[in-house]
Write a protein that holds these residues in place. Structure first.
Motif, PDB file in Angstrom:
ATOM      1  N   THR A  41      42.361  34.849  36.599  1.00 19.19           N
ATOM      2  CA  THR A  41      41.137  34.144  36.975  1.00 19.19           C
ATOM      3  C   THR A  41      39.926  35.070  36.897  1.00 19.19           C
ATOM      4  OG1 THR A  41      42.433  32.737  38.456  1.00 19.19           O
ATOM      5  CG2 THR A  41      40.051  32.773  38.785  1.00 19.19           C
ATOM      6  N   ALA A  42      40.111  36.329  37.332  1.00 19.22           N
ATOM      7  CA  ALA A  42      39.007  37.295  37.259  1.00 19.22           C
ATOM      8  C   ALA A  42      38.632  37.597  35.814  1.00 19.22           C
ATOM      9  CB  ALA A  42      39.403  38.580  37.983  1.00 19.22           C
ATOM     10  N   ALA A  45      36.736  34.569  34.494  1.00 21.19           N
ATOM     11  CA  ALA A  45      35.401  34.526  35.095  1.00 21.19           C
ATOM     12  C   ALA A  45      34.494  35.596  34.503  1.00 21.19           C
ATOM     13  CB  ALA A  45      35.506  34.705  36.613  1.00 21.19           C
ATOM     14  N   ASN A  46      35.053  36.773  34.215  1.00 19.94           N
ATOM     15  CA  ASN A  46      34.279  37.825  33.560  1.00 19.94           C
ATOM     16  C   ASN A  46      33.857  37.400  32.166  1.00 19.94           C
ATOM     17  OD1 ASN A  46      33.127  40.346  33.128  1.00 19.94           O
ATOM     18  ND2 ASN A  46      35.006  41.176  32.287  1.00 19.94           N
ATOM     19  N   VAL A  48      33.270  34.292  31.241  1.00 17.19           N
ATOM     20  CA  VAL A  48      32.171  33.336  31.448  1.00 17.19           C
ATOM     21  C   VAL A  48      30.878  34.087  31.745  1.00 17.19           C
ATOM     22  CG1 VAL A  48      31.335  31.471  32.920  1.00 17.19           C
ATOM     23  CG2 VAL A  48      33.721  31.508  32.173  1.00 17.19           C
ATOM     24  N   LEU A  49      30.972  35.155  32.548  1.00 18.03           N
ATOM     25  CA  LEU A  49      29.786  35.958  32.862  1.00 18.03           C
ATOM     26  C   LEU A  49      29.187  36.577  31.603  1.00 18.03           C
ATOM     27  CD1 LEU A  49      27.957  37.237  35.033  1.00 18.03           C
ATOM     28  CD2 LEU A  49      29.616  39.108  35.184  1.00 18.03           C
ATOM     29  N   PHE A  73      33.539  42.596  39.550  1.00 26.16           N
ATOM     30  CA  PHE A  73      34.655  42.513  38.612  1.00 26.16           C
ATOM     31  C   PHE A  73      35.159  43.900  38.220  1.00 26.16           C
ATOM     32  CE2 PHE A  73      32.868  38.212  37.380  1.00 26.16           C
ATOM     33  CZ  PHE A  73      33.888  37.508  37.996  1.00 26.16           C
TER      34      PHE A  73
END
Length: 305
Positions: A41-42, A45-46, A48-49, A73
């Motif tokens: 998930t991290a 999400a990274n 997406v960032l 992150f």
């Protein structure tokens, strides 16, 4: 003095026990069911960032929160690498034998170097490498990445043969078509570029038509080149990749070892042939015994008469 030596030996004996306890505790956390989900998930999400930062308006408006998220992150991935290293505290060499552990640690450590902080492009490339860590948690993607690594020697051989083929045909093309078609064969470099484009069969009809205006032997030139480059070499490369995929799939560890009712064919396929013959003999013996019992039951009333 003896007491001091005893104290030294006692501390040395305690150290392996502490390392083993640390490795067991960290190993339980790493092997927990939710740990890969959290890291995956991290990573997503990274990713997406990184995509959000490509929009200049959003990046300027939310510059502070985005920087905080990036630091979060980075700290999370550093903690993950340290936790995996702690899981190998009793045997640190095993940590570096796993290429995925080395890759994760390298990606995290390079982000802390001063050179990467000064170069924003290099820092973005290193952050982009974190997205590739998804292959660690997806078995099928890990098979593909492993296959790409295994097919590198075959690919290098393919490139060498292809370069030799291009060189030979480029020299022949320069000798035959340089005077009539200097735009495509005026030099060795132009001939190589022309033949490299023809390898994808793009513009082959125009090249053959222009060659026939120069000499009828150009048909044999282009035909043999297309046969060797577009069909033979490309199929060889596909064969190398498929062979590497099969090897990587065979090297993938099988986690499921039990044979349940939903897959009886796999269980029978993996069973020992001697066991199957033993069961078959037992069934045959039981049937013969039942037949003998049935004959005895039919004979016994006749004897009583």
């Amino acid at each position: 003095m003896n007491l001091m030596h005893r104290g030294d030996h006692g501390s040395c004996a305690v150290q392996p026990g502490r390392r083993r306890a640390l490795a067991e505790g960290a190993g339980r956390l790493v092997d927990a069911r939710g740990f890969p989900v959290l890291v995956m998930t991290a990573i997503l999400a990274n990713a997406v960032l990184l995509g959000v930062e490509t929009y200049s308006g959003l990046a300027e408006r939310w510059q502070g929160p985005l920087a905080l998220l990036e630091g979060f992150f980075l700290a999370l991935f550093a903690a993950e690498s340290l936790l995996r290293l702690a899981a190998h505290a009793d045997r640190p060499g095993d940590f570096f034998r796993n290429p995925w552990n080395v890759f994760d640690a390298a990606v995290v450590l390079l982000a802390f170097l001063p050179v990467t902080g000064d170069n924003s492009t290099l820092l973005r490339l290193l952050r982009l490498l974190r997205v590739l860590r998804t292959a660690r948690f997806l078995p099928q993607l890990r098979v593909i990445v492993t296959a790409l690594g295994k097919c590198l020697p075959g690919t290098v051989s393919f490139v060498m043969v292809g370069a030799l083929l291009l060189y030979v045909y480029a020299m022949v093309g320069w000798l035959c078509f340089a005077a009539s078609d200097p735009e495509h064969y005026g030099s060795l470099g132009r001939a190589v570029v022309t033949l490299f484009i023809l390898m994808s069969l793009d513009g082959l009809g125009e090249a053959v038509h222009a060659g026939l205006l120069i000499s009828p032997w150009s048909l044999a030139y282009y035909g043999s080149y297309v046969l060797l480059s577009s069909f033979l070499l490309v199929n060889l490369l596909i064969g190398v990749v498929i062979n590497s995929l099969e090897q990587a799939r065979d090297d993938l560890p099988v986690t499921k070892t039990d044979c349940g009712p939903p897959e009886p064919q796999q269980c029978a396929r993996g069973a020992d042939p001697l066991d199957r013959f033993d069961v078959r003999d037992r069934i045959l013996a039981a049937r013969l015994a039942l037949d003998d019992a049935e004959r005895l039951r039919q004979i016994s009333p006749l004897d009583s008469r």
